[in-house]
Design a protein around this motif. Structure first.
Motif, PDB file in Angstrom:
ATOM      1  N   ALA A  86     128.989  93.312 -52.750  1.00 34.96           N
ATOM      2  CA  ALA A  86     129.548  94.639 -53.001  1.00 34.96           C
ATOM      3  C   ALA A  86     128.829  95.687 -52.162  1.00 34.96           C
ATOM      4  N   LEU A  87     127.512  95.565 -52.063  1.00 34.37           N
ATOM      5  CA  LEU A  87     126.742  96.502 -51.253  1.00 34.37           C
ATOM      6  C   LEU A  87     127.118  96.378 -49.780  1.00 34.37           C
ATOM      7  N   ALA A  88     127.394  95.155 -49.342  1.00 34.43           N
ATOM      8  CA  ALA A  88     127.807  94.949 -47.949  1.00 34.43           C
ATOM      9  C   ALA A  88     129.131  95.651 -47.661  1.00 34.43           C
ATOM     10  N   VAL A  89     130.058  95.567 -48.620  1.00 32.07           N
ATOM     11  CA  VAL A  89     131.353  96.230 -48.445  1.00 32.07           C
ATOM     12  C   VAL A  89     131.172  97.743 -48.363  1.00 32.07           C
ATOM     13  N   ILE A  90     130.313  98.278 -49.262  1.00 32.71           N
ATOM     14  CA  ILE A  90     130.119  99.726 -49.319  1.00 32.71           C
ATOM     15  C   ILE A  90     129.398 100.235 -48.077  1.00 32.71           C
ATOM     16  N   THR A  91     128.406  99.463 -47.605  1.00 26.77           N
ATOM     17  CA  THR A  91     127.576  99.948 -46.502  1.00 26.77           C
ATOM     18  C   THR A  91     128.071  99.522 -45.130  1.00 26.77           C
ATOM     19  N   PHE A  92     129.031  98.600 -45.058  1.00 29.85           N
ATOM     20  CA  PHE A  92     129.482  98.099 -43.762  1.00 29.85           C
ATOM     21  C   PHE A  92     129.954  99.242 -42.863  1.00 29.85           C
ATOM     22  N   THR A  93     130.743 100.140 -43.442  1.00 23.77           N
ATOM     23  CA  THR A  93     131.270 101.249 -42.645  1.00 23.77           C
ATOM     24  C   THR A  93     130.152 102.133 -42.135  1.00 23.77           C
ATOM     25  N   ALA A  94     129.191 102.474 -43.021  1.00 21.30           N
ATOM     26  CA  ALA A  94     128.097 103.366 -42.625  1.00 21.30           C
ATOM     27  C   ALA A  94     127.264 102.741 -41.510  1.00 21.30           C
ATOM     28  N   VAL A  95     126.925 101.465 -41.660  1.00 18.51           N
ATOM     29  CA  VAL A  95     126.095 100.794 -40.653  1.00 18.51           C
ATOM     30  C   VAL A  95     126.861 100.656 -39.332  1.00 18.51           C
ATOM     31  N   LEU A 147     125.314 103.918 -54.849  1.00 19.92           N
ATOM     32  CA  LEU A 147     124.515 102.995 -55.649  1.00 19.92           C
ATOM     33  C   LEU A 147     124.479 103.419 -57.109  1.00 19.92           C
ATOM     34  N   VAL A 148     124.438 104.719 -57.355  1.00 21.27           N
ATOM     35  CA  VAL A 148     124.487 105.203 -58.743  1.00 21.27           C
ATOM     36  C   VAL A 148     125.777 104.752 -59.408  1.00 21.27           C
ATOM     37  N   TRP A 149     126.886 104.908 -58.701  1.00 19.45           N
ATOM     38  CA  TRP A 149     128.171 104.441 -59.223  1.00 19.45           C
ATOM     39  C   TRP A 149     128.172 102.924 -59.404  1.00 19.45           C
ATOM     40  N   ALA A 150     127.592 102.201 -58.449  1.00 17.14           N
ATOM     41  CA  ALA A 150     127.587 100.737 -58.523  1.00 17.14           C
ATOM     42  C   ALA A 150     126.819 100.254 -59.742  1.00 17.14           C
ATOM     43  N   VAL A 151     125.655 100.860 -60.003  1.00 18.65           N
ATOM     44  CA  VAL A 151     124.855 100.469 -61.173  1.00 18.65           C
ATOM     45  C   VAL A 151     125.600 100.801 -62.459  1.00 18.65           C
ATOM     46  N   LEU A 152     126.214 101.980 -62.506  1.00 14.94           N
ATOM     47  CA  LEU A 152     126.952 102.385 -63.699  1.00 14.94           C
ATOM     48  C   LEU A 152     128.120 101.435 -63.974  1.00 14.94           C
ATOM     49  N   LEU A 153     128.887 101.133 -62.935  1.00 14.39           N
ATOM     50  CA  LEU A 153     130.040 100.246 -63.107  1.00 14.39           C
ATOM     51  C   LEU A 153     129.607  98.817 -63.419  1.00 14.39           C
ATOM     52  N   PHE A 154     128.483  98.398 -62.845  1.00 13.63           N
ATOM     53  CA  PHE A 154     127.964  97.061 -63.153  1.00 13.63           C
ATOM     54  C   PHE A 154     127.608  96.959 -64.635  1.00 13.63           C
ATOM     55  N   PRO A 168     136.929  97.309 -62.767  1.00  8.92           N
ATOM     56  CA  PRO A 168     137.200  96.926 -61.371  1.00  8.92           C
ATOM     57  C   PRO A 168     138.134  97.892 -60.648  1.00  8.92           C
ATOM     58  N   VAL A 169     139.116  98.429 -61.367  1.00 10.01           N
ATOM     59  CA  VAL A 169     140.039  99.387 -60.753  1.00 10.01           C
ATOM     60  C   VAL A 169     139.289 100.654 -60.348  1.00 10.01           C
ATOM     61  N   ILE A 170     138.457 101.165 -61.268  1.00 11.64           N
ATOM     62  CA  ILE A 170     137.652 102.354 -60.954  1.00 11.64           C
ATOM     63  C   ILE A 170     136.751 102.065 -59.761  1.00 11.64           C
ATOM     64  N   GLY A 171     136.187 100.858 -59.738  1.00 11.66           N
ATOM     65  CA  GLY A 171     135.301 100.480 -58.638  1.00 11.66           C
ATOM     66  C   GLY A 171     135.984 100.543 -57.287  1.00 11.66           C
ATOM     67  N   PHE A 172     137.229 100.100 -57.219  1.00  9.53           N
ATOM     68  CA  PHE A 172     137.951 100.141 -55.947  1.00  9.53           C
ATOM     69  C   PHE A 172     138.226 101.588 -55.516  1.00  9.53           C
ATOM     70  N   PHE A 173     138.537 102.458 -56.469  1.00 11.54           N
ATOM     71  CA  PHE A 173     138.774 103.855 -56.119  1.00 11.54           C
ATOM     72  C   PHE A 173     137.483 104.529 -55.661  1.00 11.54           C
ATOM     73  N   VAL A 174     136.368 104.219 -56.324  1.00 13.36           N
ATOM     74  CA  VAL A 174     135.078 104.774 -55.910  1.00 13.36           C
ATOM     75  C   VAL A 174     134.723 104.290 -54.513  1.00 13.36           C
ATOM     76  N   THR A 175     134.896 102.988 -54.272  1.00 14.61           N
ATOM     77  CA  THR A 175     134.622 102.437 -52.945  1.00 14.61           C
ATOM     78  C   THR A 175     135.495 103.104 -51.891  1.00 14.61           C
ATOM     79  N   GLY A 176     136.780 103.303 -52.221  1.00 15.62           N
ATOM     80  CA  GLY A 176     137.696 103.954 -51.285  1.00 15.62           C
ATOM     81  C   GLY A 176     137.267 105.359 -50.937  1.00 15.62           C
ATOM     82  N   PHE A 177     136.766 106.086 -51.931  1.00 10.13           N
ATOM     83  CA  PHE A 177     136.317 107.467 -51.685  1.00 10.13           C
ATOM     84  C   PHE A 177     135.147 107.491 -50.711  1.00 10.13           C
ATOM     85  N   PHE A 178     134.147 106.645 -50.966  1.00  9.14           N
ATOM     86  CA  PHE A 178     132.961 106.662 -50.119  1.00  9.14           C
ATOM     87  C   PHE A 178     133.244 106.097 -48.726  1.00  9.14           C
ATOM     88  N   LEU A 179     134.130 105.131 -48.626  1.00 11.16           N
ATOM     89  CA  LEU A 179     134.537 104.635 -47.313  1.00 11.16           C
ATOM     90  C   LEU A 179     135.181 105.755 -46.498  1.00 11.16           C
TER      91      LEU A 179
END
Length: 274
Positions: A86-95, A147-154, A168-179
């Motif tokens: 999950a962290l790889a998906v979130i950070t892939f774009t930034a890196v 990461l704050v969102w990831a820990v909360l959703l986890f 999981p649905v909220i997680g995809f929307f959060v990921t989409g926002f940060f991407l």
């Protein structure tokens, strides 16, 4: 809800733009390929030594009766790998954006020139090292929020029913926002828009952002897809940034265009280089 469809159209338009500009697409693939190799190496290392790390980190389970130590450590290993993925998906774009800053800056500028009525594009007056520093700093700030969102959703994932459906649905929307934040930063940073203002701008059009970023985040879960979609994602994010700032946009094919040039009443566009 209309903005959801408009956001998705920007994603499609970006892919169409790079399809029409093959040279830019080819250069845009290089940073993603480099990042992919690095991430695969890291995940392989985690899969190889992850169980040993979990065993080392849980000495208290040594005295448990069989089969509980194995089951407990096996579960933790799976959770650890899932979090890393999950962290790889979130950070892939930034890196990838950090590695490919010169590539994507050039691509974004060419998109701006291509669709601008006067054929011009905002240009940053900062040196490359300064742009890289700002990009890295802002990416770390965004990652901290993610990461704050990831820990909360986890944690919420352990709640019966809700954890397996809503979370999981909220997680995809959060990921989409940060991407989307990371992708639009290429064009917005070049216009002198600071991170705080970028976040406020994106929050003012959340459904537009979700329409763009959520499908992209889902696509990024498929191995290798992120590499091939990144150039078009940067192009689409540049088009969307123009919309967010109310800049007039034209295109090679008017049938591919969605409405542009409607200023966001919640945001005042800064002067370039401010």
């Amino acid at each position: 809800m209309r903005d959801l469809g408009v956001g998705f159209q920007y994603l499609v338009q970006g892919q169409r733009w790079v399809a029409r500009h093959g040279k830019q697409y080819g250069f845009g693939l290089i940073p993603g390929l480099i990042t992919l190799v690095l991430y695969i190496a890291a995940l392989v290392a985690l899969a190889t030594w992850g169980p040993d790390f979990v065993t080392w980190a849980t000495p208290f389970a040594d005295d448990w009766s069989s089969p509980w130590p194995g089951l407990f450590r096996g579960l933790l290993t799976v959770v650890l790998f899932a979090l890393a993925l999950a962290l790889a998906v979130i950070t892939f774009t930034a890196v990838t954006l950090l590695i490919g800053q010169p590539f994507y800056e050039n691509l974004s500028e060419k998109v701006d020139r291509d669709v601008s009525p006067d054929g011009t594009a905002p240009e940053s007056d900062l040196p490359l090292w300064r742009e890289l520093w700002i990009s890295a700093r802002d990416s770390l700030r965004v990652l901290a929020r993610a990461l704050v969102w990831a820990v909360l959703l986890f944690a919420l994932g352990f709640v019966p029913f809700i954890g397996q459906t809503v979370v999981p649905v909220i997680g995809f929307f959060v990921t989409g926002f940060f991407l989307t934040e990371e992708l639009t930063a290429v064009a917005l940073q070049r216009r002198g828009v600071q991170l705080r203002d970028r976040l406020a701008l994106l929050r003012s059009r959340k459904t537009l952002i979700w329409g763009f970023g959520t499908p992209l985040g889902l696509a990024f879960l498929v191995p290798f897809v992120a590499v091939f979609l990144m150039p078009g994602a940067v192009a689409g994010a540049t088009l969307m940034a123009r919309d967010l700032l109310g800049e007039e946009t034209t295109g090679e094919d008017e049938r591919d265009q969605v409405p542009h040039g409607h200023p966001n009443p919640m945001f005042r566009k800064p002067e370039v280089g401010a």
